[in-house]
Write a protein that holds these residues in place. Structure first.
Motif, PDB file in Angstrom:
ATOM      1  N   VAL A   1       0.862  -1.188   0.000  1.00  0.00           N
ATOM      2  CA  VAL A   1       0.000   0.000   0.000  1.00  0.00           C
ATOM      3  C   VAL A   1       0.895   1.235   0.000  1.00  0.00           C
ATOM      4  N   THR A   2       0.603   2.141  -0.930  1.00  0.00           N
ATOM      5  CA  THR A   2       1.344   3.394  -1.014  1.00  0.00           C
ATOM      6  C   THR A   2       0.368   4.556  -0.947  1.00  0.00           C
ATOM      7  N   GLU A   3       0.643   5.469  -0.021  1.00  0.00           N
ATOM      8  CA  GLU A   3      -0.196   6.661   0.115  1.00  0.00           C
ATOM      9  C   GLU A   3       0.665   7.897  -0.146  1.00  0.00           C
ATOM     10  N   VAL A   4       0.171   8.776  -1.016  1.00  0.00           N
ATOM     11  CA  VAL A   4       0.922   9.985  -1.344  1.00  0.00           C
ATOM     12  C   VAL A   4       0.013  11.186  -1.148  1.00  0.00           C
ATOM     13  N   ILE A   5       0.488  12.137  -0.373  1.00  0.00           N
ATOM     14  CA  ILE A   5      -0.274  13.375  -0.176  1.00  0.00           C
ATOM     15  C   ILE A   5       0.517  14.501  -0.826  1.00  0.00           C
ATOM     16  N   VAL A   6      -0.093  15.099  -1.834  1.00  0.00           N
ATOM     17  CA  VAL A   6       0.590  16.142  -2.597  1.00  0.00           C
ATOM     18  C   VAL A   6      -0.061  17.473  -2.233  1.00  0.00           C
ATOM     19  N   GLY A   7       0.666  18.268  -1.474  1.00  0.00           N
ATOM     20  CA  GLY A   7       0.121  19.537  -0.992  1.00  0.00           C
ATOM     21  C   GLY A   7      -0.044  20.546  -2.118  1.00  0.00           C
ATOM     22  N   PRO A   8      -0.658  21.704  -1.811  1.00  0.00           N
ATOM     23  CA  PRO A   8      -0.902  22.710  -2.843  1.00  0.00           C
ATOM     24  C   PRO A   8       0.377  23.073  -3.597  1.00  0.00           C
ATOM     25  N   ASN A   9       0.264  23.087  -4.923  1.00  0.00           N
ATOM     26  CA  ASN A   9       1.370  23.504  -5.783  1.00  0.00           C
ATOM     27  C   ASN A   9       2.613  22.611  -5.658  1.00  0.00           C
ATOM     28  N   ALA A  10       2.489  21.470  -5.045  1.00  0.00           N
ATOM     29  CA  ALA A  10       3.637  20.555  -4.925  1.00  0.00           C
ATOM     30  C   ALA A  10       3.693  19.639  -6.147  1.00  0.00           C
ATOM     31  N   GLN A  11       4.883  19.063  -6.370  1.00  0.00           N
ATOM     32  CA  GLN A  11       5.090  18.177  -7.520  1.00  0.00           C
ATOM     33  C   GLN A  11       5.710  16.885  -7.013  1.00  0.00           C
ATOM     34  N   VAL A  12       5.028  15.788  -7.243  1.00  0.00           N
ATOM     35  CA  VAL A  12       5.597  14.498  -6.856  1.00  0.00           C
ATOM     36  C   VAL A  12       5.650  13.597  -8.087  1.00  0.00           C
ATOM     37  N   LYS A  13       6.830  13.027  -8.296  1.00  0.00           N
ATOM     38  CA  LYS A  13       6.977  12.010  -9.344  1.00  0.00           C
ATOM     39  C   LYS A  13       7.251  10.690  -8.646  1.00  0.00           C
ATOM     40  N   TYR A  14       6.395   9.716  -8.873  1.00  0.00           N
ATOM     41  CA  TYR A  14       6.534   8.419  -8.225  1.00  0.00           C
ATOM     42  C   TYR A  14       6.780   7.355  -9.287  1.00  0.00           C
ATOM     43  N   ILE A  15       8.031   6.880  -9.320  1.00  0.00           N
ATOM     44  CA  ILE A  15       8.397   5.858 -10.297  1.00  0.00           C
ATOM     45  C   ILE A  15       8.387   4.511  -9.594  1.00  0.00           C
ATOM     46  N   HIS A  16       7.682   3.569 -10.144  1.00  0.00           N
ATOM     47  CA  HIS A  16       7.527   2.277  -9.491  1.00  0.00           C
ATOM     48  C   HIS A  16       7.941   1.169 -10.453  1.00  0.00           C
ATOM     49  N   LEU A  17       9.060   0.496 -10.121  1.00  0.00           N
ATOM     50  CA  LEU A  17       9.514  -0.613 -10.954  1.00  0.00           C
ATOM     51  C   LEU A  17       9.146  -1.923 -10.258  1.00  0.00           C
ATOM     52  N   GLN A  18       8.153  -2.569 -10.780  1.00  0.00           N
ATOM     53  CA  GLN A  18       7.672  -3.830 -10.204  1.00  0.00           C
ATOM     54  C   GLN A  18       8.495  -4.954 -10.813  1.00  0.00           C
TER      55      GLN A  18
END
Lengths: 434, 263
Positions: free
Chosen positions: A216-233
């Protein structure tokens, strides 16, 4: 039941959970979340999927593994080097134990936290404890409940307001016990105007006995934030993997999910971007390569809750041998989400007659002023392409490789990290050589 | 071991239907051969068969090149022996750039398993592009994707330039080209022609032969070579038409037209 303190292999039962908590391996559980999660797990049936048969997956066959295993040499080498140009931090968990967590000290000084989610959630008032389970609820289905009951270790990544991290944060979840069950858990909080790239890879050695990974992955991206989540399964070909990933995306914020779906014998993934505030956007990129008897069931949701939200998804898959893929891509636009734009494209290339792909893109639109489109293709490799390349001296195998590389190229160009491109190309080569 | 391409009594069928019916032809190194014939006479079948397309069944005959009967070889091995085909309809390979494709083709024929160094490759490619009067930006484009008819044919000739074959077959390279594009492509071929290369120019019309001058002209009808002559034969054919050939060789029945009606 007695459990040794150094080694723990126990059935997925309430007694085992009690023991985990008693020994402090699972967080102190201030809100009784784990007990409730276990109850939800015990009460729920396995999910029923239209095109993926889970009836042969018996969760009782697996035992909990906490003790760290033997990491592959390349990961061990990585943990010994502190190259802050290459990466902002490194987190490695093997089975249920964190074996390495290290952050560029310059970032720690600016308030960035990279470390144990267990430790970060021991007090109910902590940032992590307050948000854990708020993006992915324990009782969503049997597997999220299972993870929520039994996860240990876990990654907590916190990026404070106005902090932009250039290099990626590298995350490895490793498992190596046949018949074992592992429960990777990630919580990422990027505060207002923060920026971070996470590169997560899940690995296990190839074996005959199945291994269960429910993450389980939870990501909270606040106002004007930038998240790049790369997932290599990259789980070994004996793994059964259930993956639930969701980002809550704030005002004018952006989440990019980049998936490399390569491993496991059976995988079900659910990735959602919840665009809950005006101006939120998501990009979802995916490359998938199935070989042998692999079965990949991919579900994506671009969930437009607020107005002026944007979604853009591009997935490409290649299947050889008897591999099978199911891609269900849903664009959902809620009544209030006026002026949303959302696009979804999925293409699959079949390298053998025995491979099979189902692609089911769908739209649920409840607002009247939106732009949305989807398209999906499944095609077989064209013998005339092979012949043409052969007449230039390429062998059939080289021709196939050129065609596969070309097929993935539009996505590779959008994956800006060269190290990720290299990892994916290596994986494609390995798959094509097998 | 001969660098000539020697075709002996070649019989080829597609899905049981005979197309080539005992074809004999020798393409010599250092000479340009024109192969002319109406639609349906089997010209493209010959080109594809020589390169080893799996849809064409060889029922009888031999094709000798470099001391081997190449009919036993896979298409890539024929290419490595020095045989080249410029396609009438080059295929589009999505996502593969011209430069990348050429590099793969060069690497495939390195006998020592080593790869050609990128700077050396770039120089070779850019030299050949200059020779063919091509813009360097061409190299970065995906092979044949969105190319005009003329660009596709120039990309074929560029491949020929880089691979430098011993025997090159140009299959209807003039089709779909306006006169300016035709001249550019013909100039490219003439620039590449040298005493160590033999070329078989397959064409329906004499037009291309105004720009690529053949040493020998062959006329093909109903799966066989029925006439062979000098460059003047092509002109005579242009003036008199294929019915004249049929009368000359006693094939009064217009076999080919019947086939066309069936299509």
């Amino acid at each position: 039941m007695t459990l040794t303190t150094t080694s723990m292999r126990a059935a997925l039962t309430h007694d085992t959970l009690d023991d985990l908590i008693r020994r402090g391996l699972a967080s102190a559980d201030p809100r009784q979340g784990r007990a409730a999660a276990f109850a939800a797990f015990a009460a729920a049936d396995m999910p029923r999927l239209e095109r993926t048969d889970l009836s042969k997956v018996h969760l009782d066959d697996f035992h909990l593994v906490v003790e760290a295993g033997d990491l592959p040499a390349d990961i061990r080498a990585t943990t010994r080097s502190e190259d802050h140009e290459q990466r902002a931090g490194l987190f490695v968990q093997s089975n249920g134990e964190i074996v390495h967590a290290q952050l560029n000290p310059a970032l720690a000084a600016r308030g960035v936290i990279l470390g144990s989610l267990s430790q970060a959630t021991t007090t109910a008032a902590s940032k992590a404890a307050k948000r854990l389970g708020s993006v992915v609820r324990a009782d969503e289905d049997k597997l999220t409940a299972l993870n929520s009951a039994f996860w240990t270790g876990g990654l907590f990544l916190y990026v404070p307001r106005n902090v932009a991290i250039e290099a990626p944060v590298q995350v490895v979840f490793h498992a190596d016990v046949p018949g074992g069950a592992v429960f990777p858990r990630v919580l990422v909080i990027a505060e207002e105007n923060a920026a971070v790239t996470i590169l997560e890879e899940t690995i296990s050695p190839v074996g005959d006995t199945p291994l269960l990974a429910a993450s389980v992955t939870e990501v909270i991206v606040g106002p004007n934030a930038q998240v790049k989540y790369i997932h290599l399964q990259n789980w070994g070909d004996n793994a059964i993997a259930f993956i639930t990933q969701r980002a809550d995306v704030g005002r004018d914020a952006a989440i990019n999910w980049t998936h490399g779906i390569l491993g496991a014998s059976l995988m079900r993934s659910f990735t959602e971007s919840r665009l809950g505030a005006e101006g939120a956007s998501t990009e979802m990129l995916g490359v998938q390569f199935g070989s042998g008897n692999q079965h990949h069931d991919i579900f994506t949701l671009m969930n437009h809750v607020a107005p002026l939200t944007d979604g853009d998804l591009l997935f490409r898959g290649v299947l050889r041998d008897r591999a099978r893929s199911v891609f269900e891509g849903l664009i959902k636009i809620h009544p209030g989400a006026q002026d949303a734009n959302s696009y979804l494209h999925d293409n699959t290339l079949l390298l053998s007659k025995e491979a099979r792909a189902d692609s089911i893109p769908s739209l649920e639109i409840e607002a009247n002023q939106v732009r949305a489109s989807h398209g999906a293709t499944v095609s077989e490799i064209d013998e005339d392409w092979i012949f043409y390349l052969q007449t230039r001296g390429l062998s059939r195998a080289q021709a196939t490789r050129a065609i596969v590389d070309g097929f993935f190229e539009p996505i590779m160009q959008r994956i800006t990290l060269e190290s990720v491109q290299d990892r994916l190309r290596e994986a494609f080569d390995r798959k094509l050589d097998a | 071991m001969s660098n000539d391409l020697d075709i002996r009594n070649l019989h080829v069928s597609i899905e049981g239907k005979p197309i080539l019916k005992g074809l004999d032809l020798t393409v010599e190194q250092g000479r340009i051969h024109a192969l002319m014939g109406p639609n349906g006479s089997g010209k493209s079948t010959l080109a594809y068969t020589l390169m080893g397309h799996p849809a064409y069944d060889v029922d009888e005959g031999e094709v000798w090149f470099q001391g081997e009967n190449i009919l036993e070889l896979a298409p890539d091995d024929r290419s490595k022996l020095g045989l080249f085909l410029a396609f009438q309809y080059p295929v589009t390979i999505p996502g593969v750039s011209v430069a990348n494709f050429l590099r793969l083709a060069m690497n495939a024929r390195q006998t020592d398993g080593k790869k050609i160094a990128i700077p050396a490759f770039r120089k070779l490619m850019l030299d050949k592009m200059k020779l063919l009067d091509m813009d360097p930006s061409f190299a970065g484009r995906y092979l044949n994707e969105g190319f005009s008819g003329g660009e596709k044919k120039r990309a074929e000739i560029l491949q020929m330039a880089v691979l430098n074959p011993t025997i090159a077959i140009l299959d209807e390279t003039d089709s779909g080209l306006d006169i300016d594009a035709l001249k550019i492509v013909a100039n490219g071929v003439n620039t590449l022609m040298n005493p160590d290369m033999g070329i078989l120019v397959i064409t329906h019309y004499q037009r291309l032969l105004n720009y690529i001058k053949p040493d020998v002209t062959h006329v093909m009808l109903d799966g066989r070579i029925v006439m062979t002559g000098g460059p003047e034969l092509a002109e005579e054919l242009e003036a008199q038409g294929y019915d004249w050939v049929r009368q000359q060789v006693g094939l009064a029945e217009p076999v080919i037209d019947v086939e066309l009606v069936e299509e």
